[in-house]
Design a protein around this motif. Sequence first.
Motif, PDB file in Angstrom:
ATOM      1  N   GLY A  12      55.711 -18.516 -33.906  1.00 39.41           N
ATOM      2  CA  GLY A  12      55.411 -18.720 -32.498  1.00 39.41           C
ATOM      3  C   GLY A  12      54.120 -18.032 -32.109  1.00 39.41           C
ATOM      4  N   PRO A  13      53.728 -18.185 -30.861  1.00 40.19           N
ATOM      5  CA  PRO A  13      52.489 -17.546 -30.406  1.00 40.19           C
ATOM      6  C   PRO A  13      52.650 -16.031 -30.305  1.00 40.19           C
ATOM      7  CG  PRO A  13      53.457 -18.900 -28.659  1.00 40.19           C
ATOM      8  CD  PRO A  13      54.337 -19.023 -29.854  1.00 40.19           C
ATOM      9  N   LEU A  14      51.555 -15.344 -30.481  1.00 40.18           N
ATOM     10  CA  LEU A  14      51.529 -13.899 -30.346  1.00 40.18           C
ATOM     11  C   LEU A  14      51.522 -13.567 -28.854  1.00 40.18           C
ATOM     12  CD1 LEU A  14      51.275 -11.348 -32.124  1.00 40.18           C
ATOM     13  CD2 LEU A  14      48.817 -11.516 -31.818  1.00 40.18           C
ATOM     14  N   PRO A  15      52.455 -12.753 -28.376  1.00 38.77           N
ATOM     15  CA  PRO A  15      52.480 -12.434 -26.940  1.00 38.77           C
ATOM     16  C   PRO A  15      51.185 -11.748 -26.505  1.00 38.77           C
ATOM     17  CG  PRO A  15      54.445 -11.589 -28.063  1.00 38.77           C
ATOM     18  CD  PRO A  15      53.504 -12.078 -29.121  1.00 38.77           C
ATOM     19  N   SER A  16      50.604 -12.215 -25.418  1.00 39.39           N
ATOM     20  CA  SER A  16      49.349 -11.633 -24.942  1.00 39.39           C
ATOM     21  C   SER A  16      49.526 -10.183 -24.508  1.00 39.39           C
ATOM     22  CB  SER A  16      48.770 -12.465 -23.801  1.00 39.39           C
ATOM     23  OG  SER A  16      49.677 -12.482 -22.717  1.00 39.39           O
ATOM     24  N   THR A  17      50.733  -9.771 -24.206  1.00 42.19           N
ATOM     25  CA  THR A  17      50.989  -8.391 -23.779  1.00 42.19           C
ATOM     26  C   THR A  17      50.782  -7.387 -24.901  1.00 42.19           C
ATOM     27  OG1 THR A  17      53.340  -8.737 -24.218  1.00 42.19           O
ATOM     28  CG2 THR A  17      52.588  -9.038 -21.939  1.00 42.19           C
ATOM     29  N   ILE A  18      50.694  -7.862 -26.136  1.00 39.30           N
ATOM     30  CA  ILE A  18      50.471  -6.945 -27.263  1.00 39.30           C
ATOM     31  C   ILE A  18      49.157  -6.193 -27.097  1.00 39.30           C
ATOM     32  CG2 ILE A  18      49.260  -8.459 -28.899  1.00 39.30           C
ATOM     33  CD1 ILE A  18      51.293  -7.425 -31.003  1.00 39.30           C
ATOM     34  N   TRP A  19      48.176  -6.842 -26.453  1.00 39.87           N
ATOM     35  CA  TRP A  19      46.858  -6.223 -26.264  1.00 39.87           C
ATOM     36  C   TRP A  19      46.859  -5.204 -25.134  1.00 39.87           C
ATOM     37  CZ3 TRP A  19      44.940  -7.327 -30.622  1.00 39.87           C
ATOM     38  CH2 TRP A  19      45.183  -8.554 -31.207  1.00 39.87           C
ATOM     39  N   ASP A  20      47.981  -5.105 -24.414  1.00 42.94           N
ATOM     40  CA  ASP A  20      48.105  -4.129 -23.333  1.00 42.94           C
ATOM     41  C   ASP A  20      48.495  -2.740 -23.833  1.00 42.94           C
ATOM     42  OD1 ASP A  20      47.467  -6.088 -21.492  1.00 42.94           O
ATOM     43  OD2 ASP A  20      49.565  -6.571 -21.068  1.00 42.94           O
ATOM     44  N   LEU A  21      48.807  -2.620 -25.105  1.00 43.68           N
ATOM     45  CA  LEU A  21      49.158  -1.314 -25.671  1.00 43.68           C
ATOM     46  C   LEU A  21      47.896  -0.474 -25.757  1.00 43.68           C
ATOM     47  CD1 LEU A  21      51.497  -2.604 -28.515  1.00 43.68           C
ATOM     48  CD2 LEU A  21      52.211  -1.493 -26.388  1.00 43.68           C
ATOM     49  N   GLU A  22      47.751   0.488 -24.870  1.00 42.00           N
ATOM     50  CA  GLU A  22      46.496   1.229 -24.727  1.00 42.00           C
ATOM     51  C   GLU A  22      46.089   2.045 -25.948  1.00 42.00           C
ATOM     52  OE1 GLU A  22      45.842   3.325 -21.134  1.00 42.00           O
ATOM     53  OE2 GLU A  22      46.772   1.754 -19.940  1.00 42.00           O
ATOM     54  N   SER A  23      47.021   2.457 -26.762  1.00 42.77           N
ATOM     55  CA  SER A  23      46.651   3.274 -27.921  1.00 42.77           C
ATOM     56  C   SER A  23      46.816   2.509 -29.235  1.00 42.77           C
ATOM     57  CB  SER A  23      47.459   4.576 -27.930  1.00 42.77           C
ATOM     58  OG  SER A  23      48.841   4.281 -27.913  1.00 42.77           O
ATOM     59  N   LEU A  24      46.811   1.185 -29.165  1.00 41.91           N
ATOM     60  CA  LEU A  24      46.935   0.357 -30.367  1.00 41.91           C
ATOM     61  C   LEU A  24      45.709   0.542 -31.256  1.00 41.91           C
ATOM     62  CD1 LEU A  24      48.651  -1.827 -31.796  1.00 41.91           C
ATOM     63  CD2 LEU A  24      47.305  -3.526 -30.566  1.00 41.91           C
ATOM     64  N   GLN A  25      45.932   1.035 -32.479  1.00 36.67           N
ATOM     65  CA  GLN A  25      44.828   1.253 -33.417  1.00 36.67           C
ATOM     66  C   GLN A  25      44.846   0.271 -34.577  1.00 36.67           C
ATOM     67  OE1 GLN A  25      45.483   5.537 -34.153  1.00 36.67           O
ATOM     68  NE2 GLN A  25      43.382   5.764 -33.419  1.00 36.67           N
ATOM     69  N   TYR A  26      46.022  -0.109 -35.025  1.00 34.54           N
ATOM     70  CA  TYR A  26      46.151  -1.003 -36.172  1.00 34.54           C
ATOM     71  C   TYR A  26      47.141  -2.101 -35.820  1.00 34.54           C
ATOM     72  CZ  TYR A  26      44.031   2.812 -38.787  1.00 34.54           C
ATOM     73  OH  TYR A  26      43.176   3.786 -39.220  1.00 34.54           O
ATOM     74  N   ILE A  27      46.723  -3.346 -36.021  1.00 36.90           N
ATOM     75  CA  ILE A  27      47.636  -4.464 -35.865  1.00 36.90           C
ATOM     76  C   ILE A  27      47.558  -5.290 -37.139  1.00 36.90           C
ATOM     77  CG2 ILE A  27      45.951  -5.810 -34.540  1.00 36.90           C
ATOM     78  CD1 ILE A  27      48.472  -6.983 -33.071  1.00 36.90           C
ATOM     79  N   ILE A  28      48.638  -5.230 -37.904  1.00 44.96           N
ATOM     80  CA  ILE A  28      48.708  -5.870 -39.216  1.00 44.96           C
ATOM     81  C   ILE A  28      49.790  -6.954 -39.135  1.00 44.96           C
ATOM     82  CG2 ILE A  28      48.914  -5.467 -41.701  1.00 44.96           C
ATOM     83  CD1 ILE A  28      46.840  -3.617 -40.302  1.00 44.96           C
ATOM     84  N   LEU A  29      49.368  -8.210 -39.087  1.00 46.42           N
ATOM     85  CA  LEU A  29      50.296  -9.322 -38.886  1.00 46.42           C
ATOM     86  C   LEU A  29      50.219 -10.358 -39.997  1.00 46.42           C
ATOM     87  CD1 LEU A  29      49.592  -9.956 -35.089  1.00 46.42           C
ATOM     88  CD2 LEU A  29      51.413  -8.573 -36.089  1.00 46.42           C
ATOM     89  N   ASN A  30      49.582 -10.030 -41.094  1.00 52.07           N
ATOM     90  CA  ASN A  30      49.368 -11.038 -42.139  1.00 52.07           C
ATOM     91  C   ASN A  30      50.660 -11.535 -42.762  1.00 52.07           C
ATOM     92  OD1 ASN A  30      48.892  -8.177 -43.253  1.00 52.07           O
ATOM     93  ND2 ASN A  30      49.370  -9.333 -45.115  1.00 52.07           N
TER      94      ASN A  30
END
Length: 179
Positions: A12-30
């Motif tokens: 499914g689509p990636l929720p746009s709210t994921i980018w709201d995490l202010e301290s997100l440093q690594y996003i590994i979705l492969n």
Amino acid sequence: IVLHLQYNQLSGPLPSTIWDLESLQYIILNDNQFTGAINLTTSWNSPLIELTMFFNYFTGPYPNSIAVYDSLTEALLSQNLLTSSISSSLFNLSNLEFFAVDENYITSTFPSILCTLHNITSIDLSDNFFTGEICFNNGNSSISVLDDIIHTYLYGLNFQEVYLNNNSFSGTISPNICQ
């Protein structure tokens, strides 16, 4: 925050709210089955360091808004269904070391902006629909990007891997490539 979700059956689509995490440093979705457009949106200066989203089914244009993440060192968006072109907004990514968009449907000329990023060590644009000469204009004359990559490597800067295979590049290779 480190978000490791690789090697699952997520879809499914990636929720746009994921980018709201202010301290997100690594996003590994492969290696999942995510679909839809990659809508990178943020209204704050994110500390995002690594964006790894290869081997999914993301569609739509290449997310040029990636340039807002100025701390980004890795942008790995290979093996998706991304289209469109890569803009000069990549210039903002001065910390970028690894850039891969291979095996997509990107149609563009060579994004020469990549040669201005002094920390970059690996570029993979293979298996897309890039066209034209592998060169850029420095204001007065046209310079072969291959020359620039070889010279950069020989003079101790960072290029280690450049993959441009399986596109529709044209032109010649300069006889000065190894000088």
